[in-house]
Design a protein around this motif. Structure first.
Motif, short mmCIF file in Angstrom:
data_model
loop_
_atom_site.label_atom_id
_atom_site.label_comp_id
_atom_site.label_asym_id
_atom_site.label_seq_id
_atom_site.Cartn_x
_atom_site.Cartn_y
_atom_site.Cartn_z
N LEU A 90 -6.76 -1.27 7.35
CA LEU A 90 -6.54 -2.45 5.87
C LEU A 90 -6.59 -3.30 7.34
O LEU A 90 -6.10 -3.47 8.58
N TYR A 138 1.07 -0.78 -0.24
CA TYR A 138 -0.01 -0.09 0.16
C TYR A 138 1.18 1.12 -0.18
O TYR A 138 0.58 1.78 -0.87
N ARG A 139 2.35 1.36 0.73
CA ARG A 139 2.83 2.27 1.13
C ARG A 139 3.68 2.49 -0.50
O ARG A 139 3.93 3.79 -0.80
N LEU A 173 -10.24 -3.80 3.37
CA LEU A 173 -9.40 -2.81 3.09
C LEU A 173 -10.69 -1.06 2.31
O LEU A 173 -11.40 -1.35 1.66
N MET A 218 -3.50 2.90 8.07
CA MET A 218 -2.29 3.63 7.02
C MET A 218 -2.05 4.99 7.71
O MET A 218 -2.94 5.84 7.91
N SER A 233 -6.67 5.77 5.50
CA SER A 233 -7.57 4.48 5.32
C SER A 233 -6.88 2.85 6.08
O SER A 233 -5.72 3.10 7.03
N ALA A 275 -3.15 -2.43 -3.18
CA ALA A 275 -3.39 -3.17 -2.26
C ALA A 275 -4.32 -3.93 -2.15
O ALA A 275 -4.64 -5.42 -2.23
N ARG A 276 -5.00 -3.25 -3.08
CA ARG A 276 -6.54 -3.87 -3.34
C ARG A 276 -6.37 -5.13 -4.21
O ARG A 276 -6.58 -6.41 -3.83
N ILE A 303 -3.34 2.47 -3.18
CA ILE A 303 -5.05 1.71 -2.66
C ILE A 303 -5.43 1.05 -3.61
O ILE A 303 -5.30 -0.15 -3.45
#
Length: 457
Positions: free
Chosen positions: A140, A58-59, A86, A134, A138, A66-67, A63
């Motif tokens: 997680l 993610y970082r 998420l 995050m 967001s 990450a999804r 996003i």
């Protein structure tokens, strides 16, 4: 309940139940570690690692990356079903396969419900999840299915409780049953022992033919009691024969001494010293006859061979006769002899024996108190029992002497100058025994109080 707790068999059974429960607890503890703690620790490490990996994606890539990583994870075959959520910074759900999750993030890992519905049927799932926030706000959530571990945990906890309480309940119940069964056998032995202690040497422990440990013990005890009875009968027969054989020569000796005393008394030339010696010999012979008679009677009383002549007795009249008999001696010495007894007071007693017992107690008190003292004779009832007591304000007895005063020929230190053979209280104790009474000694502060407590009649 107090008797149950004092029972050795019950305490042993309870101790065994506690040890068994402890063993069960240790076994369940080992199973709990193997089936719950160990896999949960491994799963926690795996979920933490996955959460760090997805967070890194993610970082680094945003996003959407990450999804995609979460969706690939969700479709990857694994032993434990993966779960994830998420949520974008604005609250929009980007990707999720958890039916529900806590509204607010949590710092520590937790187990949440993850039930699914398939074809209208609910399938139970529990998810172990790590909830992370995050940097851009967001949220997680990453987890794995732990329903089997939760089921094992519930099963082990419930089973441990049932086993623990069941073991204790069975242990207590079994202990009570064992204590009851063993207690009945012990009570049988105790009753037999008390029967023998009370003078009935024919008492035996019942034998049922089970050939168990108690049966073998009972047989051994019965053999011992039979041997003791034979030995006791032999000693008693020898002592009785010896006493009877001695009575005749002593009577003849006393008779011849009396004749000799009469002849010397009528002889003017006889020496006064010889006459005095003969007189003293007659006194000693008569004293020996009295001792032998007392020993024979005590032996008969203690051996259960004396025949009681129980009759309805006016206790007050009995005590009045005893006090009247000793009143002249008390007046001669300035002793205040007081009778405290009120009519009606009747009881079923052997009149002659109780008269002798009270005479011995009163005679003993008068011998041991100094001139000008006080002696009380009391009678009454307490809790249905008849109480006859003789109390004085004399020197009393030491505690060690009170334990031995009923022994034949025992004389307390300092009483050597008091006339007597040391058989008076032995006779009282024997008379009390055949009546089922208790002979009690107490400090009269000062002096001694002796009480005969006859059972209610």
């Amino acid at each position: 309940m107090t008797r149950l707790l004092r029972s050795l068999s019950f305490r042993l059974a309870l101790t065994y139940a506690l040890l068994f429960s402890l063993s069960v607890a240790l076994l369940f503890g080992a199973g709990y570690w193997w089936r719950v703690i160990r896999p949960m620790s491994e799963l926690r490490a795996a979920v933490d690692r996955e959460a760090r990996d997805i967070g890194a994606v993610y970082r680094r890539s945003g996003i959407d990356a990450a999804r995609k990583a979460l969706e690939v994870r969700a479709h990857t075959s694994a032993l434990r079903m993966p779960f994830h959520v998420l949520v974008a910074p604005d609250g929009e759900i980007v990707s999720a396969n958890l039916p529900s999750w806590p509204p607010a993030p949590t710092r520590d890992p937790s187990v949440i419900e993850a039930d699914r519905f398939v074809d209208g049927f609910e399938i139970d799932h529990s998810a172990f999840v790590r909830d992370r926030t995050m940097p851009d706000g967001s949220r997680l959530i990453v987890g794995r299915d732990v329903q089997d571990i939760v089921d094992d945990e519930d099963l082990l906890r419930t089973g441990a409780l049932w086993m623990l309480f069941g073991s204790l309940a069975l242990g207590i119940t079994g202990g009570w049953l064992m204590s009851h069964a063993i207690g009945k056998r012990i009570d049988t032995v105790t009753r037999t022992a008390l029967q023998v202690m009370e003078g009935d040497l024919s008492g035996r422990v019942p034998v049922r033919g089970t050939n168990d440990d108690f049966e073998r013990l009972s047989v051994t005890l019965n053999l011992m009691l039979s041997r003791i009875e034979r030995l006791f009968e032999t000693v008693r027969r020898v002592s009785d024969n010896a006493a009877h054989e001695l009575r005749t020569p002593l009577a003849r000796l006393a008779g011849k001494l009396e004749v000799l005393e009469h002849d010397i008394g009528n002889d003017p030339a006889a020496s006064p010293a010889i006459a005095e010696a003969i007189s003293q010999a007659i006194v000693e012979a008569n004293r020996l006859r009295a001792i032998l008679a007392a020993l024979i009677r005590i032996s008969r009383l203690e051996g259960g061979r004396a025949v009681l002549q129980i009759q309805r007795t006016d206790v007050v009249q009995l005590l009045e006769d005893v006090v009247e008999f000793y009143q002249p001696e008390a007046e001669r010495r300035g002793i205040d002899l007081v009778l405290d007894a009120r009519r009606p007071l009747v009881a079923d007693l052997d009149l002659d024996m109780v008269f002798q017992a009270m005479s011995n107690l009163l005679d003993n008190a008068l011998k041991h108190v100094p001139d000008g003292s006080r002696v009380d004779v009391r009678a009454g009832r307490a809790q249905g029992e008849l109480l006859l007591a003789v109390s004085d304000n004399g020197p009393g007895l030491a505690a060690d002497d009170l334990m031995r005063v009923t022994e034949p020929f025992y004389r307390a230190p300092g009483s050597g100058s008091v006339p007597g053979e040391g058989l008076g209280l032995s006779m009282v104790a024997a008379i009390a025994q055949v009546h089922g009474a208790r002979l009690l000694f107490d400090d009269n502060r000062p002096g001694l109080s002796v009480v005969l407590r006859f059972p209610a009649s």
